[in-house]
Design an enzyme around this catalytic site. Structure first.
Site, PDB file in Angstrom:
ATOM      1  N   ARG A  91      24.799  13.384  -1.239  1.00  0.00           N
ATOM      2  CA  ARG A  91      26.181  12.914  -1.259  1.00  0.00           C
ATOM      3  C   ARG A  91      26.706  12.842   0.172  1.00  0.00           C
ATOM      4  O   ARG A  91      26.482  13.769   0.967  1.00  0.00           O
ATOM      5  CB  ARG A  91      27.095  13.863  -2.050  1.00  0.00           C
ATOM      6  CG  ARG A  91      26.642  14.167  -3.465  1.00  0.00           C
ATOM      7  CD  ARG A  91      26.467  12.952  -4.334  1.00  0.00           C
ATOM      8  NE  ARG A  91      27.675  12.149  -4.485  1.00  0.00           N
ATOM      9  CZ  ARG A  91      27.696  10.933  -5.019  1.00  0.00           C
ATOM     10  NH1 ARG A  91      26.572  10.389  -5.466  1.00  0.00           N
ATOM     11  NH2 ARG A  91      28.828  10.263  -5.104  1.00  0.00           N
ATOM     12  N   HIS A 109      16.742  14.696   7.923  1.00  0.00           N
ATOM     13  CA  HIS A 109      16.720  13.283   7.557  1.00  0.00           C
ATOM     14  C   HIS A 109      15.304  12.753   7.778  1.00  0.00           C
ATOM     15  O   HIS A 109      14.696  13.017   8.812  1.00  0.00           O
ATOM     16  CB  HIS A 109      17.716  12.507   8.437  1.00  0.00           C
ATOM     17  CG  HIS A 109      17.803  11.055   8.067  1.00  0.00           C
ATOM     18  ND1 HIS A 109      18.457  10.631   6.938  1.00  0.00           N
ATOM     19  CD2 HIS A 109      17.306   9.938   8.663  1.00  0.00           C
ATOM     20  CE1 HIS A 109      18.352   9.311   6.859  1.00  0.00           C
ATOM     21  NE2 HIS A 109      17.665   8.868   7.881  1.00  0.00           N
ATOM     22  N   ASP A 145      24.418  10.627   9.493  1.00  0.00           N
ATOM     23  CA  ASP A 145      23.095  10.790  10.123  1.00  0.00           C
ATOM     24  C   ASP A 145      23.153  10.597  11.627  1.00  0.00           C
ATOM     25  O   ASP A 145      22.306   9.943  12.231  1.00  0.00           O
ATOM     26  CB  ASP A 145      22.085   9.812   9.487  1.00  0.00           C
ATOM     27  CG  ASP A 145      21.876  10.083   8.013  1.00  0.00           C
ATOM     28  OD1 ASP A 145      22.012  11.250   7.601  1.00  0.00           O
ATOM     29  OD2 ASP A 145      21.588   9.134   7.269  1.00  0.00           O
ATOM     30  N   GLU A 174       8.502  18.168   7.489  1.00  0.00           N
ATOM     31  CA  GLU A 174       9.877  18.626   7.254  1.00  0.00           C
ATOM     32  C   GLU A 174       9.883  20.134   6.990  1.00  0.00           C
ATOM     33  O   GLU A 174      10.742  20.869   7.493  1.00  0.00           O
ATOM     34  CB  GLU A 174      10.506  17.896   6.060  1.00  0.00           C
ATOM     35  CG  GLU A 174      10.634  16.397   6.254  1.00  0.00           C
ATOM     36  CD  GLU A 174      11.442  15.726   5.142  1.00  0.00           C
ATOM     37  OE1 GLU A 174      12.417  16.318   4.655  1.00  0.00           O
ATOM     38  OE2 GLU A 174      11.078  14.592   4.765  1.00  0.00           O
TER      39      GLU A 174
END
Ligand code: GAR
Length: 203
Positions: A91, A109, A145, A174
């Site tokens: 969100r 990200h 971002d 990640e």
């Protein structure tokens, strides 16, 4: 120790990596896993690890982001977090929400920012003919971002890669990068951390 709230929307594999890293002499501990979807698979994983969980379904709020965030803030503030880690939280947060946690909210990200903000990052990297892809951990600022970059991990894009095969190469990075950056931030360090895998001579 510092208290870290982790916000998720889905399977929560980054959440698990973060939570597992916060042990022993680590300066932080997870205080809450919070999801915008009661069906998020990560909630169950957090419960299994003994971490407090909460879910605030965004759907009943329609497009009213402020009302959704007011509801999100209740369990979040009750957990008294020092840091917030967005981990696959899908969100978009309002500038007002972000401002409350200025300098204390991180995001991961799946691209080498500033490339490919938003969605479908791996498909876009492949379509562009990129030979290198990766992921970025950054401070969350009001623009999407776009905050100061704290860590990046690079992987090669291989012949015949699909978005799925590239994602499967990036995701384990990640899981290495995010805990490493979180630990540094919890210790008050904000320099740029870079990881590489399967490549020689990257910056
Ligand atoms: C991760 O690849 C993360 O980088 C991405 O969603 C996935 C969540 O997986 N985040 C975004 O796209 C943010 N816009 P996980 O739930 O298994 O951690």
């Amino acid at each position: 120790s510092l208290r870290v709230a982790i916000l998720i929307s889905g399977s929560g594999s980054n959440m698990v990596a973060l939570a597992q890293s916060m042990q022993g002499d680590h300066p932080a501990r997870p205080c809450l896993v919070l999801a915008n979807d009661p069906a998020a698979g990560g909630l169950r994983k957090a419960e299994d690890m003994g971490i407090a969980t909460a879910a605030v379904d965004h759907r009943p709020f329609g497009g009213d982001r402020a009302a959704f965030e007011d509801a999100l803030l209740r369990p979040l503030m009750d957990a008294h977090p020092d840091l917030i880690a967005l981990a696959g939280f899908m969100r978009v947060l309002t500038p007002e929400f972000v401002a409350r946690f200025e300098g204390r909210m991180l995001n991961i990200h799946p691209s080498l920012l500033p490339k490919y903000r938003g969605l479908n990052t791996h498909a876009r990297a492949i379509a562009a003919g990129d030979t290198v892809a990766g992921c970025t951990v950054h401070e969350v600022t009001p623009a999407l971002d776009d905050g100061p970059i704290l860590g990046q991990a690079r992987v090669p894009v291989l012949q015949g890669d699909t978005a799925e095969s590239l994602a499967a190469r990036v995701l384990p990075m990640e899981h290495r990068l995010y805990p490493a950056v979180l630990r540094r931030v919890a210790m008050g360090e904000r320099g740029l951390l870079t990881l590489t895998d399967g490549m020689v001579g990257s910056a």
